[in-house]
Design a protein around this motif. Sequence first.
Motif, PDB file in Angstrom:
ATOM      1  N   MET A 203      13.666  24.761  76.360  1.00  0.00           N
ATOM      2  CA  MET A 203      13.985  23.632  77.231  1.00  0.00           C
ATOM      3  C   MET A 203      14.978  24.078  78.305  1.00  0.00           C
ATOM      4  SD  MET A 203      13.695  20.455  78.079  1.00  0.00           S
ATOM      5  CE  MET A 203      12.857  19.711  76.677  1.00  0.00           C
ATOM      6  N   ILE A 204      14.568  23.984  79.572  1.00  0.00           N
ATOM      7  CA  ILE A 204      15.448  24.345  80.674  1.00  0.00           C
ATOM      8  C   ILE A 204      16.466  23.228  80.887  1.00  0.00           C
ATOM      9  CG2 ILE A 204      15.563  24.841  83.132  1.00  0.00           C
ATOM     10  CD1 ILE A 204      14.329  27.051  81.519  1.00  0.00           C
ATOM     11  N   ARG A 205      17.747  23.601  80.943  1.00  0.00           N
ATOM     12  CA  ARG A 205      18.811  22.627  81.166  1.00  0.00           C
ATOM     13  C   ARG A 205      19.625  23.004  82.387  1.00  0.00           C
ATOM     14  NH1 ARG A 205      21.338  22.004  75.052  1.00  0.00           N
ATOM     15  NH2 ARG A 205      19.720  20.647  74.172  1.00  0.00           N
ATOM     16  N   SER A 206      19.924  21.996  83.188  1.00  0.00           N
ATOM     17  CA  SER A 206      20.850  22.201  84.293  1.00  0.00           C
ATOM     18  C   SER A 206      22.267  22.221  83.736  1.00  0.00           C
ATOM     19  CB  SER A 206      20.701  21.077  85.312  1.00  0.00           C
ATOM     20  OG  SER A 206      21.756  21.109  86.250  1.00  0.00           O
ATOM     21  N   MET A 207      23.183  22.836  84.477  1.00  0.00           N
ATOM     22  CA  MET A 207      24.586  22.801  84.064  1.00  0.00           C
ATOM     23  C   MET A 207      25.350  21.678  84.752  1.00  0.00           C
ATOM     24  SD  MET A 207      25.794  26.773  83.630  1.00  0.00           S
ATOM     25  CE  MET A 207      25.053  27.433  85.126  1.00  0.00           C
ATOM     26  N   THR A 208      24.687  20.910  85.605  1.00  0.00           N
ATOM     27  CA  THR A 208      25.343  19.838  86.353  1.00  0.00           C
ATOM     28  C   THR A 208      24.913  18.482  85.810  1.00  0.00           C
ATOM     29  OG1 THR A 208      25.328  21.223  88.327  1.00  0.00           O
ATOM     30  CG2 THR A 208      25.744  18.877  88.641  1.00  0.00           C
ATOM     31  N   ALA A 209      25.875  17.692  85.315  1.00  0.00           N
ATOM     32  CA  ALA A 209      25.538  16.375  84.765  1.00  0.00           C
ATOM     33  C   ALA A 209      26.822  15.572  84.548  1.00  0.00           C
ATOM     34  CB  ALA A 209      24.772  16.513  83.452  1.00  0.00           C
ATOM     35  N   PHE A 210      26.635  14.275  84.297  1.00  0.00           N
ATOM     36  CA  PHE A 210      27.758  13.372  84.000  1.00  0.00           C
ATOM     37  C   PHE A 210      27.304  12.355  82.968  1.00  0.00           C
ATOM     38  CE2 PHE A 210      29.658   9.188  84.576  1.00  0.00           C
ATOM     39  CZ  PHE A 210      30.997   9.473  84.387  1.00  0.00           C
ATOM     40  N   ALA A 211      28.227  11.960  82.086  1.00  0.00           N
ATOM     41  CA  ALA A 211      27.942  10.908  81.103  1.00  0.00           C
ATOM     42  C   ALA A 211      29.246  10.194  80.763  1.00  0.00           C
ATOM     43  CB  ALA A 211      27.305  11.489  79.840  1.00  0.00           C
ATOM     44  N   GLY A 212      29.147   8.909  80.526  1.00  0.00           N
ATOM     45  CA  GLY A 212      30.326   8.123  80.154  1.00  0.00           C
ATOM     46  C   GLY A 212      29.969   7.079  79.111  1.00  0.00           C
ATOM     47  N   ASN A 213      30.930   6.770  78.236  1.00  0.00           N
ATOM     48  CA  ASN A 213      30.689   5.813  77.163  1.00  0.00           C
ATOM     49  C   ASN A 213      32.029   5.278  76.693  1.00  0.00           C
ATOM     50  OD1 ASN A 213      29.146   4.322  75.423  1.00  0.00           O
ATOM     51  ND2 ASN A 213      28.049   6.066  74.558  1.00  0.00           N
ATOM     52  N   GLU A 214      32.013   4.159  75.948  1.00  0.00           N
ATOM     53  CA  GLU A 214      33.240   3.625  75.377  1.00  0.00           C
ATOM     54  C   GLU A 214      32.958   2.921  74.066  1.00  0.00           C
ATOM     55  OE1 GLU A 214      34.845   1.012  78.367  1.00  0.00           O
ATOM     56  OE2 GLU A 214      33.814  -0.733  77.530  1.00  0.00           O
ATOM     57  N   THR A 215      34.019   2.770  73.275  1.00  0.00           N
ATOM     58  CA  THR A 215      33.901   2.113  71.979  1.00  0.00           C
ATOM     59  C   THR A 215      35.218   1.429  71.648  1.00  0.00           C
ATOM     60  OG1 THR A 215      33.231   2.427  69.673  1.00  0.00           O
ATOM     61  CG2 THR A 215      34.680   4.098  70.607  1.00  0.00           C
ATOM     62  N   GLU A 216      35.194   0.517  70.685  1.00  0.00           N
ATOM     63  CA  GLU A 216      36.405  -0.176  70.245  1.00  0.00           C
ATOM     64  C   GLU A 216      36.776   0.308  68.858  1.00  0.00           C
ATOM     65  OE1 GLU A 216      36.200  -4.383  70.509  1.00  0.00           O
ATOM     66  OE2 GLU A 216      35.807  -4.420  72.675  1.00  0.00           O
ATOM     67  N   ILE A 217      38.033   0.701  68.713  1.00  0.00           N
ATOM     68  CA  ILE A 217      38.569   1.123  67.419  1.00  0.00           C
ATOM     69  C   ILE A 217      39.871   0.358  67.212  1.00  0.00           C
ATOM     70  CG2 ILE A 217      39.331   3.056  65.990  1.00  0.00           C
ATOM     71  CD1 ILE A 217      37.794   4.914  67.858  1.00  0.00           C
ATOM     72  N   GLY A 218      39.890  -0.564  66.241  1.00  0.00           N
ATOM     73  CA  GLY A 218      41.053  -1.426  66.059  1.00  0.00           C
ATOM     74  C   GLY A 218      41.260  -2.280  67.288  1.00  0.00           C
ATOM     75  N   ASP A 219      42.472  -2.241  67.842  1.00  0.00           N
ATOM     76  CA  ASP A 219      42.749  -3.018  69.054  1.00  0.00           C
ATOM     77  C   ASP A 219      42.688  -2.144  70.307  1.00  0.00           C
ATOM     78  OD1 ASP A 219      44.980  -1.493  68.658  1.00  0.00           O
ATOM     79  OD2 ASP A 219      46.398  -3.045  69.284  1.00  0.00           O
ATOM     80  N   LEU A 220      42.030  -0.967  70.183  1.00  0.00           N
ATOM     81  CA  LEU A 220      41.910  -0.060  71.316  1.00  0.00           C
ATOM     82  C   LEU A 220      40.471   0.024  71.804  1.00  0.00           C
ATOM     83  CD1 LEU A 220      44.091   2.980  70.137  1.00  0.00           C
ATOM     84  CD2 LEU A 220      44.807   1.036  71.552  1.00  0.00           C
ATOM     85  N   THR A 221      40.314   0.016  73.119  1.00  0.00           N
ATOM     86  CA  THR A 221      39.024   0.350  73.728  1.00  0.00           C
ATOM     87  C   THR A 221      39.153   1.754  74.291  1.00  0.00           C
ATOM     88  OG1 THR A 221      38.554  -1.954  74.307  1.00  0.00           O
ATOM     89  CG2 THR A 221      37.345  -0.252  75.501  1.00  0.00           C
ATOM     90  N   ILE A 222      38.391   2.678  73.704  1.00  0.00           N
ATOM     91  CA  ILE A 222      38.504   4.085  74.069  1.00  0.00           C
ATOM     92  C   ILE A 222      37.307   4.475  74.927  1.00  0.00           C
ATOM     93  CG2 ILE A 222      38.646   6.456  73.211  1.00  0.00           C
ATOM     94  CD1 ILE A 222      40.023   5.403  70.756  1.00  0.00           C
ATOM     95  N   SER A 223      37.590   5.114  76.056  1.00  0.00           N
ATOM     96  CA  SER A 223      36.541   5.560  76.978  1.00  0.00           C
ATOM     97  C   SER A 223      36.465   7.087  76.972  1.00  0.00           C
ATOM     98  CB  SER A 223      36.824   5.078  78.403  1.00  0.00           C
ATOM     99  OG  SER A 223      36.888   3.659  78.450  1.00  0.00           O
ATOM    100  N   CYS A 224      35.232   7.584  77.062  1.00  0.00           N
ATOM    101  CA  CYS A 224      35.002   9.023  77.118  1.00  0.00           C
ATOM    102  C   CYS A 224      34.119   9.344  78.324  1.00  0.00           C
ATOM    103  CB  CYS A 224      34.333   9.510  75.828  1.00  0.00           C
ATOM    104  SG  CYS A 224      33.872  11.267  75.855  1.00  0.00           S
ATOM    105  N   GLU A 225      34.537  10.312  79.128  1.00  0.00           N
ATOM    106  CA  GLU A 225      33.743  10.781  80.256  1.00  0.00           C
ATOM    107  C   GLU A 225      33.561  12.291  80.136  1.00  0.00           C
ATOM    108  OE1 GLU A 225      35.470   9.682  83.963  1.00  0.00           O
ATOM    109  OE2 GLU A 225      34.836   7.577  83.821  1.00  0.00           O
ATOM    110  N   LEU A 226      32.334  12.738  80.368  1.00  0.00           N
ATOM    111  CA  LEU A 226      32.012  14.162  80.332  1.00  0.00           C
ATOM    112  C   LEU A 226      31.372  14.551  81.657  1.00  0.00           C
ATOM    113  CD1 LEU A 226      30.514  14.568  76.740  1.00  0.00           C
ATOM    114  CD2 LEU A 226      32.595  15.654  77.591  1.00  0.00           C
ATOM    115  N   ARG A 227      31.911  15.584  82.265  1.00  0.00           N
ATOM    116  CA  ARG A 227      31.346  16.146  83.498  1.00  0.00           C
ATOM    117  C   ARG A 227      31.106  17.627  83.279  1.00  0.00           C
ATOM    118  NH1 ARG A 227      35.163  12.483  85.326  1.00  0.00           N
ATOM    119  NH2 ARG A 227      34.450  10.999  86.904  1.00  0.00           N
ATOM    120  N   SER A 228      29.989  18.119  83.791  1.00  0.00           N
ATOM    121  CA  SER A 228      29.728  19.558  83.693  1.00  0.00           C
ATOM    122  C   SER A 228      29.156  20.068  85.006  1.00  0.00           C
ATOM    123  CB  SER A 228      28.758  19.863  82.540  1.00  0.00           C
ATOM    124  OG  SER A 228      27.463  19.376  82.816  1.00  0.00           O
TER     125      SER A 228
END
Length: 288
Positions: free
Chosen positions: A1-26
């Motif tokens: 599978m050919i993969r590019s090295m350029t991409a972006f993804a973002g997501n978030e979730t709630e843990i207790g009273d925290l909303t945690i966001s994650c962003e990945l850039r490559s």
Amino acid sequence: MIRSMTAFAGNETEIGDLTISCELRSVNHRYCDISLRLPDRLRFVEADLRSAIAAKINRGKVECSLSYKKQAKNGQGFIINTDAVATLLAATHTIEQQMMGPLSFSALDVLAFPGIQQEPDIDKEQLNLGIATLVDQTLAQLLEAREREGAQLKLLIEERCAKMLIFVVSAGKRMPEVLLLIRNKLNDRIAELVAQPDFDRLEQELVLLAQKLDITEELDRLETHITEVLRVLKQKDPVGRRLDFLMQELNREANTLGSKSTDKEMTKIAIELKVLIEQMREQIQNIE
């Protein structure tokens, strides 16, 4: 599978009273270079995050950012560090005594001061598990984006390989006509030398012509390298470095073909081959 090295993804979730966001850039990079941006409260997950990313990504510069914000739930209010408030007010009183005209400040100003608001404790194991799940989901999205762009790069490279094969075949078909033109030039040169004999010069020109006439080896190697590129594109493992090496080999053969050319059309074919190779090389810089 050919993969590019350029991409972006973002997501978030709630843990207790925290909303945690994650962003990945490559982006493209010669090796796997992982950079993490974490708030102090989440610093304890750094080693696990680095391992999780390195297990899924072989090449590319990857930036992972985690952030969080507090959510007030079920009427939950602020938790105030009363000791910090007392210390702040005492320090403020001391400073005001040194001022000509003390400035008033509100309770909101006090709340905004670092360390006044206390954050409720959350089980680190629960937090670690939640962040790991969040990062795994975001990584999956990033890999999907890299694969989608990789599929487009694969099509572009295959199209250019097909065009190169057409030019290689054209060069082979052009050879008989090139040989005829060279034979005519050689006959003219021999006629000149009969009038004014210079056998050393004739031998030198014959050797030079023999070298220029033989482009069969270059055409064969071009076809072989193109076939190898198409084969490598079907592999499942990361192939960016191998494709980059093949581009160097293709460019070397195209340069040799151009230097041996004694015909305008053959020179044009060599130039077109080099243009296609350079276009592929630029695309391959983004392949994992």
